[in-house]
Design an enzyme around this catalytic site. Sequence first.
Site, PDB file in Angstrom:
ATOM      1  CG  HIS A  89      35.837  23.441  46.721  1.00 29.93           C
ATOM      2  ND1 HIS A  89      35.818  22.856  45.505  1.00 29.93           N
ATOM      3  CD2 HIS A  89      37.172  23.354  46.536  1.00 29.93           C
ATOM      4  CE1 HIS A  89      35.932  23.940  44.621  1.00 29.93           C
ATOM      5  NE2 HIS A  89      37.623  23.621  44.832  1.00 29.93           N
ATOM      6  CB  ALA A 132      37.717  32.787  44.870  1.00 33.38           C
ATOM      7  CE  LYS A 152      40.993  47.406  52.329  1.00 31.34           C
ATOM      8  NZ  LYS A 152      41.547  46.024  52.430  1.00 31.34           N
TER       9      LYS A 152
END
Length: 158
Positions: A89, A132, A152
């Site tokens: 989400h 996330a 990264k």
Amino acid sequence: MNKNTAISKAILFTYRFGNNIYYNIKLLPIRKILLLIYKILDFIIVKIIGGAELPAKAKIGSNLYLPHGGRGVVIHPNSVIGNNVIIYHQATIGSDKTGNDGAPTIGNNVFIGVGAKVLGSIQISDDVKIGANSVVLKDIPKNSTAVGIPAKIINHIL
């Protein structure tokens, strides 16, 4: 089947219905009627109930999984997404707004974490994990894990 699974399946059904019309229906009168039906379904199921944007023009492979009912997932119409992709989400797959309207190409078996942003005309290769809230602005090679703002690569398996 829980509520989020049902919503996710309804969103993906609506997308597949619209995608089939967009790319396969050539007879104009039928296409116009079916596109109207699709637009109504898209507005109700995808935008209002799901709170997502999955345009019919996007090219999405099989087995896309949208946990949490696809809440807040936004996909650019020019995006290409491979098979077996998981998009959590609040994730965005879109343009970088730098003048070109390029959108990401995402490979197979990719995991995109909660709130991640994948922006611009970039290539996310197969078997990649995006953490996330990461902001991905550059290509990510196969078998990699990318995290951070800007993202990264923290793990790359050859």
